[in-house]
Design an enzyme around this catalytic site. Sequence first.
Site, mmCIF file in Angstrom:
data_model
loop_
_atom_site.group_PDB
_atom_site.id
_atom_site.type_symbol
_atom_site.label_atom_id
_atom_site.label_comp_id
_atom_site.label_asym_id
_atom_site.label_seq_id
_atom_site.Cartn_x
_atom_site.Cartn_y
_atom_site.Cartn_z
ATOM 1 N N SER B 108 0.799 -1.243 0.000
ATOM 2 C CA SER B 108 0.000 0.000 0.000
ATOM 3 C C SER B 108 0.819 1.275 0.000
ATOM 4 O O SER B 108 0.242 2.367 -0.074
ATOM 5 C CB SER B 108 -0.927 0.016 1.214
ATOM 6 O OG SER B 108 -1.937 -0.938 1.066
ATOM 7 N N LYS B 111 -0.065 3.555 -2.662
ATOM 8 C CA LYS B 111 -1.254 4.419 -2.625
ATOM 9 C C LYS B 111 -0.862 5.907 -2.632
ATOM 10 O O LYS B 111 -1.689 6.769 -2.955
ATOM 11 C CB LYS B 111 -2.100 4.123 -1.385
ATOM 12 C CG LYS B 111 -2.856 2.800 -1.455
ATOM 13 C CD LYS B 111 -3.890 2.685 -0.353
ATOM 14 C CE LYS B 111 -4.730 1.411 -0.512
ATOM 15 N NZ LYS B 111 -4.321 0.335 0.386
ATOM 16 N N SER B 163 -5.739 3.462 4.650
ATOM 17 C CA SER B 163 -5.221 2.562 3.612
ATOM 18 C C SER B 163 -6.306 1.627 3.091
ATOM 19 O O SER B 163 -6.080 0.428 2.871
ATOM 20 C CB SER B 163 -4.036 1.748 4.157
ATOM 21 O OG SER B 163 -3.279 1.219 3.092
ATOM 22 N N LYS B 269 3.408 6.477 4.722
ATOM 23 C CA LYS B 269 2.450 5.419 4.380
ATOM 24 C C LYS B 269 2.999 4.047 4.705
ATOM 25 O O LYS B 269 4.158 3.747 4.421
ATOM 26 C CB LYS B 269 2.155 5.557 2.877
ATOM 27 C CG LYS B 269 1.063 4.690 2.363
ATOM 28 C CD LYS B 269 -0.316 5.137 2.836
ATOM 29 C CE LYS B 269 -1.353 4.049 2.609
ATOM 30 N NZ LYS B 269 -1.253 2.929 3.554
#
Lengths: 387, 318
Positions: B108, B111, B163, B269
């Site tokens: 992720s 993202k 997320s 992140k």
Amino acid sequence: MNRYQEELQRLEQAHLTRSLKTSVRGESATIRGEGDTLVDFSSNDYLGLSRHPRLIETAIRATERYGVGSGASRLISGTSPAHAECEEVVAECKQAESALLFANGYMTALGVLTSLCSKDDVIILDKLAHACLIDGARASGARMRVFPHNNVNRLEALLKSERERLSAGAQIIIVIESVYSMDGDLCPLAEIVRLKNEYGALLLMDEAHGLGVLGPCGMGLAEELGLQDEVELQMGTLGKAAGGAGGYIACSRLLRDMMVNKARSLIFTTAPPPAQAAVAAASFDLMRSAQDLRSRLTSFREYVSQALGGIDVPSAICPIIIGENGAALAASTHLRDAGFVVPAVRYPTVPRGSARLRLTLSAAHTMEQVAQVIELVQLELVRIQRG
Amino acid sequence: MLNLGSIFHCKLSMRALSSLCLVAVSAVIVSCGTPARSIDPMAPSPMDPIVQKPINDQFEFKPKPAFQYPRGVDGVPYTKSPSVIVFDPRSQQVIYERNAHEKRAVASTQKLLTALVARAKNPTDRYIEVPYEATLLEPSKLYVKSGARYPLYYLLKSLVVKSANDVAYTIAHGVSGSKNAFVNDMNQYARQIGMRNSHFKNPHGLTESGQYSTAYDVALLASAAYRDPYIRQCVKTREMDFVHNDGRAVNFKNTNLLLHRIPYCVGMKTGTTKASGKCLASIGTLAGQTRIVVVLGASTRQQLFDESEALLRWSLEG
């Protein structure tokens, strides 16, 4: 115009330039501005009441009832029931005969000192008294004497010499603050009260940073020490722990009448909006019963004290002395980059060479926010020490 | 009053207390079918709550000991994760790396690219409808309902804080019309910012054959994301309320624990899949210096956050 440009350039070279920044206060002691959300350690909103739902509701209702403005000076037609009620509440809370509201703290100091003193009188100020008190003393035309910060021996010497010099009818007013705004320390009130009584002076104490924070009911240092009856002029602001805006003086009816008749900052200005007074009254009510918020603030003060090596943190203000203007500004900028607003305070607000970070605690902070900002401050201090 | 000299009488590093409840952030309430209007995502929403949430954090006065982590002979914290990098986003210089150019799944963390592409292609106040396909995605999700509409800025914040995969798909579909079109946009954008060893096949980072990146490329991605003022604000959000169209509110905390462990960590992140292992891109700023740390493929969350913290502290505190 060149003169102004040169003056601004000189300020910039000395790292003394100031500017206005727009921000919006959020919850959990955050502010939003310049595209960022930051944790605010600069506010004087010590109890977090500026966003209290009851005060917001009070402001809305009072505005609906009285409108947004007062329309005239307090002496013409600007005194609304909200003003009168607020003054009653303040007087009751401060255990005084009466109280008088002003538009803000600065106007209060100006109005009180100019209406009670003239050129035949003497005003004795603590060296670190706030600018509004100094300006008020200057504007009164009275003889000004200054004693070193919290130095009661020097105060006594001044009182003695002035009392011997003055004619019988002349007035001496001692001007102090309960909590000093840039150092966060307390005045030695009991000793000053003793001197005041001994030399027949009046005492004006500004509780701007003590109100809401000190005392069992949050009424300040005088309440904490049981000396409210001994302070003839209990001044304060409504824009700090009280969460709103305005200034007040709690005093005898005689002194209040003098101010109503002579205080130019009351007479020659439009009265503050009635909603402002209504909020202040509600805020005093809240502060009286806000033991939980004061207890929370005390816990933060204890934490900061312990984390910074056992330093004394007697109020919600914790100054961290850096020294040079540039270094203090850099430290403040670095903290801001990391998401924390801790302003640098420089000359002329504080003496030269004592530029500092001024960290103020609020019951609206979380423990994590307090712990994180203290760690950052420590890292900054280590960096500065290393050069 | 604290003077400079007295600082050395106290411990040099105070740690945030992990048992505490976290900072509450503003909730934004969105209702289904609300007509699109011009909203500055940086401005406080008129629907932000104006009262403080109940304060329930606990007090604990014993500070944790300073963070310590073993270091190698070169003085750099010893890390076991297969791919790591410490990066200066201003100079674009690599400060430390190990296998930073090795191609791997990055979960992720990609993202961030989804958010950047969305920001580049659409105004953030545009309302986006949740497609049915988004509701089928697992595992991390917000359970948004098919047909519900949310402003893009709200979805972007949820994307980086929670997320959520259903949100990533919703953004992709809403911004480019289809997942495939969005993936093309992602790869094009990645090339533009210099990610030369990356190829993306979906907007959420779930494992898919032929999808890869590198620690170095993720550092470039994090650097680009941090230059975007709105994403910069989103990635450091510690906690948020997501209010569904039916009024149901869900509170969630940022998956990046470094926000609570390091006071100068300003976000980024996380990412986790079986293929990628535990991943984290993090960024910190201290004393005018900014560093990005990317750790890919850690075995456990403990290892991931410990190694990331060690590298970030080493790179900024020395």
